[in-house]
Design a protein around this motif. Structure first.
Motif, short mmCIF file in Angstrom:
data_model
loop_
_atom_site.label_atom_id
_atom_site.label_comp_id
_atom_site.label_asym_id
_atom_site.label_seq_id
_atom_site.Cartn_x
_atom_site.Cartn_y
_atom_site.Cartn_z
N PRO A 13 20.75 -12.83 7.86
CA PRO A 13 19.82 -13.63 8.67
C PRO A 13 19.12 -12.81 9.77
O PRO A 13 17.96 -13.05 10.08
CB PRO A 13 20.72 -14.70 9.29
CG PRO A 13 21.88 -14.80 8.36
CD PRO A 13 22.07 -13.43 7.78
N GLU A 14 19.82 -11.83 10.33
CA GLU A 14 19.22 -10.99 11.36
C GLU A 14 18.09 -10.14 10.78
O GLU A 14 17.03 -10.01 11.39
CB GLU A 14 20.27 -10.08 12.02
CG GLU A 14 21.32 -10.82 12.82
CD GLU A 14 22.46 -11.33 11.97
OE1 GLU A 14 22.60 -10.90 10.81
OE2 GLU A 14 23.22 -12.18 12.48
N ASP A 15 18.33 -9.58 9.59
CA ASP A 15 17.29 -8.76 8.95
C ASP A 15 16.07 -9.60 8.59
O ASP A 15 14.93 -9.16 8.76
CB ASP A 15 17.84 -8.08 7.68
CG ASP A 15 18.87 -7.02 7.99
OD1 ASP A 15 18.87 -6.52 9.13
OD2 ASP A 15 19.67 -6.70 7.09
N LYS A 18 14.14 -10.31 11.82
CA LYS A 18 13.41 -9.11 12.25
C LYS A 18 12.17 -8.89 11.39
O LYS A 18 11.11 -8.55 11.90
CB LYS A 18 14.32 -7.88 12.17
CG LYS A 18 15.36 -7.82 13.26
CD LYS A 18 16.21 -6.57 13.12
CE LYS A 18 17.32 -6.53 14.14
NZ LYS A 18 18.14 -5.33 14.00
N ARG A 19 12.31 -9.09 10.08
CA ARG A 19 11.19 -8.91 9.18
C ARG A 19 10.09 -9.92 9.49
O ARG A 19 8.90 -9.56 9.55
CB ARG A 19 11.65 -9.07 7.73
CG ARG A 19 10.54 -8.90 6.70
CD ARG A 19 11.03 -9.11 5.28
NE ARG A 19 11.74 -10.36 5.08
CZ ARG A 19 11.15 -11.55 4.89
NH1 ARG A 19 9.84 -11.64 4.88
NH2 ARG A 19 11.86 -12.65 4.72
N LYS A 20 10.46 -11.17 9.75
CA LYS A 20 9.47 -12.20 10.06
C LYS A 20 8.75 -11.88 11.37
O LYS A 20 7.54 -12.04 11.48
CB LYS A 20 10.14 -13.58 10.15
CG LYS A 20 10.52 -14.13 8.80
CD LYS A 20 11.12 -15.50 8.92
CE LYS A 20 11.52 -16.05 7.58
NZ LYS A 20 12.09 -17.39 7.71
#
Length: 66
Positions: A13-15, A18-20
């Motif tokens: 979920p963190e990745d 960050k991508r969004k």
């Protein structure tokens, strides 16, 4: 034959967050770059001469004690 590494299917979920955020920031930067293209020259700011030298020398007077 060269194998291409497949993108990781499961993101944490963190990745994903960050991508969004990166994608949104990139869209915002592109939008600002596009809107600034039709400016009126090198200086597109709406405020001019805000921090230049004062037109007149300021004078300070004390209040009288009466």
């Amino acid at each position: 034959m060269a194998e291409t590494p497949e993108p990781e299917v499961s993101e944490t979920p963190e990745d994903e967050m960050k991508r969004k955020f990166r994608e949104a920031l990139e869209r915002k930067r592109n939008q600002h770059a596009d809107s600034g293209a039709g400016g009126r020259g090198a200086d597109q700011s709406k405020i001019h001469g805000a921090h230049g030298p004062a037109a007149n020398k300021r004078s300070f007077r004390r209040k009288s004690g009466g």
